[in-house]
Enzyme design. Structure first.
Site, mmCIF file in Angstrom:
data_model
loop_
_atom_site.group_PDB
_atom_site.id
_atom_site.type_symbol
_atom_site.label_atom_id
_atom_site.label_comp_id
_atom_site.label_asym_id
_atom_site.label_seq_id
_atom_site.Cartn_x
_atom_site.Cartn_y
_atom_site.Cartn_z
ATOM 1 N N GLU A 537 0.874 -1.182 0.000
ATOM 2 C CA GLU A 537 0.000 0.000 0.000
ATOM 3 C C GLU A 537 0.900 1.218 0.000
ATOM 4 O O GLU A 537 1.827 1.326 0.824
ATOM 5 C CB GLU A 537 -0.916 0.021 1.233
ATOM 6 N N ASN A 595 -4.570 5.037 -2.080
ATOM 7 C CA ASN A 595 -5.830 5.494 -1.475
ATOM 8 C C ASN A 595 -6.415 6.615 -2.330
ATOM 9 O O ASN A 595 -5.695 7.558 -2.701
ATOM 10 C CB ASN A 595 -5.571 5.998 -0.059
ATOM 11 N N GLU A 627 -7.895 2.019 -3.437
ATOM 12 C CA GLU A 627 -8.566 1.825 -2.145
ATOM 13 C C GLU A 627 -9.514 2.997 -1.898
ATOM 14 O O GLU A 627 -9.105 4.158 -1.926
ATOM 15 C CB GLU A 627 -7.534 1.772 -1.005
ATOM 16 N N ASP A 657 -11.793 0.143 1.706
ATOM 17 C CA ASP A 657 -10.881 0.351 2.834
ATOM 18 C C ASP A 657 -11.663 0.549 4.136
ATOM 19 O O ASP A 657 -12.832 0.947 4.103
ATOM 20 C CB ASP A 657 -10.067 1.628 2.542
ATOM 21 N N GLU A 714 -6.102 -5.389 8.001
ATOM 22 C CA GLU A 714 -5.175 -4.269 8.212
ATOM 23 C C GLU A 714 -4.653 -4.290 9.642
ATOM 24 O O GLU A 714 -5.349 -4.751 10.548
ATOM 25 C CB GLU A 714 -5.915 -2.941 8.045
HETATM 26 P P1 C2E Z 1 -5.341 3.534 5.517
HETATM 27 O O1 C2E Z 1 -5.496 3.611 4.080
HETATM 28 O O2 C2E Z 1 -6.268 2.668 6.270
HETATM 29 O O3 C2E Z 1 -3.867 3.208 5.810
HETATM 30 C C1 C2E Z 1 -3.473 2.323 6.765
HETATM 31 C C2 C2E Z 1 -2.927 3.053 7.924
HETATM 32 O O4 C2E Z 1 -2.632 2.121 8.962
HETATM 33 C C3 C2E Z 1 -1.604 3.754 7.602
HETATM 34 O O5 C2E Z 1 -1.536 4.896 8.402
HETATM 35 C C4 C2E Z 1 -0.595 2.791 8.116
HETATM 36 O O6 C2E Z 1 0.651 3.365 8.448
HETATM 37 C C5 C2E Z 1 -1.279 2.245 9.339
HETATM 38 N N1 C2E Z 1 -0.824 0.925 9.726
HETATM 39 C C6 C2E Z 1 -0.440 -0.091 8.906
HETATM 40 N N2 C2E Z 1 -0.130 -1.196 9.629
HETATM 41 C C7 C2E Z 1 -0.330 -0.864 10.930
HETATM 42 C C8 C2E Z 1 -0.217 -1.601 12.134
HETATM 43 O O7 C2E Z 1 0.162 -2.803 12.185
HETATM 44 N N3 C2E Z 1 -0.527 -0.985 13.284
HETATM 45 C C9 C2E Z 1 -0.941 0.346 13.280
HETATM 46 N N4 C2E Z 1 -1.229 0.902 14.437
HETATM 47 N N5 C2E Z 1 -1.063 1.068 12.157
HETATM 48 C C10 C2E Z 1 -0.747 0.432 10.992
HETATM 49 P P2 C2E Z 1 -1.136 6.258 7.757
HETATM 50 O O8 C2E Z 1 -0.037 6.082 6.792
HETATM 51 O O9 C2E Z 1 -0.939 7.181 8.908
HETATM 52 O O10 C2E Z 1 -2.349 6.639 6.943
HETATM 53 C C11 C2E Z 1 -3.518 6.960 7.557
HETATM 54 C C12 C2E Z 1 -4.610 7.154 6.562
HETATM 55 O O11 C2E Z 1 -4.321 8.252 5.719
HETATM 56 C C13 C2E Z 1 -4.747 6.016 5.579
HETATM 57 O O12 C2E Z 1 -5.495 5.017 6.156
HETATM 58 C C14 C2E Z 1 -5.467 6.659 4.452
HETATM 59 O O13 C2E Z 1 -6.840 6.715 4.718
HETATM 60 C C15 C2E Z 1 -4.902 8.041 4.475
HETATM 61 N N6 C2E Z 1 -3.900 8.153 3.434
HETATM 62 C C16 C2E Z 1 -2.593 7.817 3.480
HETATM 63 N N7 C2E Z 1 -2.014 8.060 2.276
HETATM 64 C C17 C2E Z 1 -2.978 8.519 1.455
HETATM 65 C C18 C2E Z 1 -3.024 8.936 0.071
HETATM 66 O O14 C2E Z 1 -2.035 8.876 -0.663
HETATM 67 N N8 C2E Z 1 -4.196 9.375 -0.412
HETATM 68 C C19 C2E Z 1 -5.315 9.386 0.346
HETATM 69 N N9 C2E Z 1 -6.441 9.834 -0.201
HETATM 70 N N10 C2E Z 1 -5.334 9.004 1.644
HETATM 71 C C20 C2E Z 1 -4.171 8.564 2.181
HETATM 72 MG MG MG Z 2 -5.721 2.445 2.691
HETATM 73 MG MG MG Z 3 -7.476 1.380 6.097
#
Ligand code: C2E
Ligand code: MG
Ligand code: MG
Length: 758
Positions: A537, A595, A627, A657, A714
């Protein structure tokens, strides 16, 4: 003027008053008060002659009454308590040579009596006062007593009394006009028909010195084209707009229902004949629609016949009142235009703002609250069920709000599907707002479970004005909406901080791409059965000069502005480049997920652009998975369905997602084209010790199996979680247990290492 005539108003517009015949059974003299004359002379003989001469004399139709004083001192004593004289006949020489002149001076200067006419008399020629004194003391005449017989006392007095009468009339007119000016300026403040009608009754009563005991009737013309008549009265049927004194209970009654036949008859006669009427004990003033924008008949009990001067005054006043009614009608129309929502015919935002400001001026808004009420997915209703349906839905919601928040609260339409309520806080509460749509809305024979988000803010906060307060309520409303459908939220100062931060982020985001502050990190996605990395991802990172800001903070800000479009394109371009680099590094063909926000689908050409972007970088769209969160999918449902379908048509994959956290009903889910359901990490987190979390995870996995798609878990952090998921048949996973999100180079290294280890 012909006293017997009842004239049509249109025939003679200046003559607004028409009078009933006078009572002529009494001799005129008996009905009119005498002219009072003060004769001041120390010559008893002259006094007697005068008394005799005047005894049966009438002047200008009125008898005379003579009061005698035999010295200056006696005259002064008399005038001290009795000033109502038309004429003072004063001898020049009495106790002193100039007693007469001193009397004149005293009357004019000391007593301030300017109306009585003064005739100076002298027994001997040569005592004539100089011209200057004549003018200075406004002396009417100067006579030698011996001449009086020759000139004729009656003639002298007639001239003098005529002068007196003119002065009296002028004074009365001046006083009347003064009263009219005062009355009119009091009436000018009236802003409603009710105010003005009451004012008109009170002022007319004041003008003629009677108690305000009367009725104001209004007859709105039947045809609306006729004039801009006031609202709220039936057309073509006269009703009581206002009543005072013993008539008060009649307000709102049709004129035809007035209990007193005499009163009813007079008012009906006035309205039908379009004329003013006077009787011996009442007065009906007619105000024509040409000025007043509706016909008015003002009935007032006078208890007597008005004199001509009073009628003249009423005429002038009636014209002013007519204009007043006309102005109020215009103002109420302007009010309507400015303060009413043209579709729903309820107050609009301007009216709401006015009410907020009024309440804040009143008591600083203490104990008052503003509520915003926003129907969920309203555009969905108008898109799918048509604008006609949407309009009826709005009308129904407006009616429910009005029922839930009756006056003194005010319900207004703020915009599209957002309503505002302002009123006492105990009434304008979140609890009450929550009940408004508790029952489904029945329209077109079916029932629609409509929901709304709502937010309340107290009126006595620091917000400078109504717009600032509304923005505060909007921030709370946004927070409510971000939590799902049917959510209510109370404003707290924390929202202000949040909004300042968001504003700063918004400005910073504008230059983030050109300044190269964004990059992607990649988190491995593994096949649970084999532990093999099958994809990653792509997660966006922002590292502005002040330090990194997590996506949970800046993505919502970008989504609320147009920045999300440029950012979304940047992510996809970078993901394509990453795919090329992974391939070039010799990794097996991995699927990279990006995403995509709901707003990116607003752009109808989004998928077309995406495929062109892939092609330009030599990447197959099948390598790019999109996603979309469950909530985003439902928000822009039509667009999302089309776009995702188009992507899948090219072999690309789609993942839903954060599944389980949104509000998507199964109805929506069935229509959404997708390949993976991603179980939200909050449920995975709970797997080990919360049966509820386990239940949800199990249901999602079962559901995915039923729908024929794969499940990605996830946030898998522990081997126990992995084991549970494997056992339940979950195919794919990502999480810290398999690898944290890392920069591309590191991701490639780790993938190589994992493959080498396998
Ligand atoms: P998401 O798409 O559900 O991304 C998964 C989030 O869970 C990511 O946080 C990731 O770092 C985190 N994560 C993955 N594995 C674990 C784990 O084992 N434990 C825990 N506690 N967390 C884990 P992140 O990177 O902070 O992203 C948060 C949200 O921000 C994402 O949720 C997504 O909705 C959004 N996001 C991130 N990048 C993009 C992007 O390029 N475009 C868009 N539109 N949204 C994004
Ligand atoms: Mg995601
Ligand atoms: Mg997610």
């Amino acid at each position: 003027m012909n006293d017997n005539a009842l004239r049509n108003h249109d025939e003679d517009r200046d003559e607004a008053l028409v009078f009933a015949p006078e009572d002529t059974t009494q001799p005129i003299e008996n009905r009119r008060p005498p002219w009072r004359i003060l004769a001041v002379d120390d010559d008893e003989g002259f006094q007697n002659t005068t008394a005799m001469a005047l005894r049966n004399m009438t002047i200008l139709g009125r008898p005379l009454e003579v009061v005698h004083a035999f010295s200056l001192a006696e005259a002064a004593r008399c005038l001290a308590h009795d000033r109502d004289f038309a004429v003072i006949l004063a001898d020049v020489v009495m106790e002193t040579e100039d007693a007469g002149l001193r009397l004149v001076k005293g009357v004019r200067e000391t007593l301030g009596l300017f109306e009585p006419r003064i005739v100076l008399l002298t027994g001997q020629p040569g005592f004539a006062p100089v011209r200057r004194i004549m003018e200075e003391y406004d002396l009417s005449d100067y006579c030698l007593k011996s001449d009086l017989a020759r000139r004729g006392l009656k003639q002298v007095l007639t001239g003098v009394i005529r002068g007196y009468e003119q002065i009296r009339q002028l004074a009365a007119a001046r006083k009347g006009l003064q009263l009219i000016i005062e009355s009119s300026s009091r009436l000018a403040a009236a802003r409603s028909i009710d105010d003005l009608a009451r004012g008109a009754l009170v002022e007319i009563a004041r003008l003629i010195g009677v108690a305000a005991e009367g009725i104001v009737c209004v007859e709105v013309p039947p045809d609306p084209v006729d004039c801009d008549s006031p609202e709220g009265f039936p057309r073509g049927q006269p009703v009581v707009a206002r009543a005072e004194g013993r008539f008060e209970a009649l307000i709102g009654a049709p004129v035809g229902d007035l209990p007193d036949p005499a009163v009813r008859g007079l008012i009906e006669q006035s309205l039908a004949g379009r004329l003013s009427i006077q009787t011996g004990d009442a007065q009906v003033v007619f105000l024509p629609r040409e000025e007043a924008h509706a016909d008015y008949a003002i009935y007032l009990e006078t208890g007597r016949t008005l004199d001509p001067a009073e009628r003249d005054l009423l005429n002038v006043f009636a014209t002013n009142v007519s204009r007043g009614f006309g102005n109020v009608a215009l103002i109420s129309r302007l009010d309507r235009l400015a303060f009413e929502d043209s579709l729903l015919r309820i107050p609009n935002m301007t009216a709401l703002r006015r009410e907020i400001e009024r309440r804040r001026l009143d008591r600083n808004g203490e104990g008052d609250a503003l509520l915003l009420f926003d129907i969920d997915h309203f555009s969905g209703y108008s898109d799918t069920l048509g604008s006609d349906f949407a309009e009826r839905l709005l009308t129904t919601v407006a009616a429910r709000l009005a029922a839930a928040f009756p006056p003194p609260s005010l319900v207004a339409r703020v915009n599209d599907d957002v309503f505002g309520v302002v009123g006492p806080a105990e009434q304008v509460s979140l609890r009450r707002a929550g009940d408004v749509l508790a029952a489904p809305i029945e329209l077109d024979g079916s029932s629609h479970p409509v929901t709304a988000c709502y937010a309340a803010v107290p009126l006595d906060t620091d917000h400078a004005d109504a717009p600032a307060l509304k923005r505060a309520a909007q921030r709370a409303l946004r927070a409510a909406k971000s939590r799902g459908q049917g959510v209510g939220m109370a404003w707290s100062p924390a929202f202000e901080l949040e909004s300042a931060t968001r504003y700063r982020l918004h400005n910073q985001l504008a230059s983030a791409i050109p300044r190269d502050e964004f990059h992607l990190v990649f988190q491995p996605q593994v096949a649970l059965a084999s532990g093999r990395i099958v994809g990653a991802e792509a997660l966006l990172r922002w590292n502005p000069p002040g330090g990194p800001i997590p996506p949970d903070q800046f993505i919502p800000v970008a989504e609320n502005s147009s920045h999300i479009h440029a950012i979304g394109r940047f992510v996809i371009e970078q993901a394509c480049l990453a795919i090329r680099r992974c391939d070039a590094a010799g990794l097996p063909p991995l699927e990279i997920s990006v995403n995509v926000s709901a707003r990116q689908f607003e752009d109808d050409a989004f998928i077309e652009w995406l495929h062109a972007a892939c092609a330009a970088r030599g990447v197959s769209p099948t390598r790019l998975a999109l996603e979309v969160t469950e909530t985003a999918a439902v928000t822009a449902f039509e667009n999302v369905v089309d776009a995702l379908g188009a992507h899948r048509a090219c072999g690309g994959k789609v993942a839903i997602d954060d599944f389980g956290t949104g509000m998507a009903s199964l109805k929506y889910l069935h229509q959404l084209p997708f390949d993976y359901l991603k179980i939200d990490r909050s449920f995975v987190n709970d797997l080990e010790d919360d049966p509820q979390g386990r239940n949800i995870a199990r249901m999602v996995i079962d559901l995915a199996h039923d729908l024929g798609c794969e499940v990605i878990a996830e946030g898998v952090e522990t081997p126990a979680q992995q084991a549970w998921l494997v056992e339940r048949g979950c195919q794919l996973a990502q999480g810290w247990h398999f690898g944290r999100p890392v920069a591309l180079a590191e991701f490639i290294d780790r993938a190589h290492a994992a493959m080498a280890g396998a």
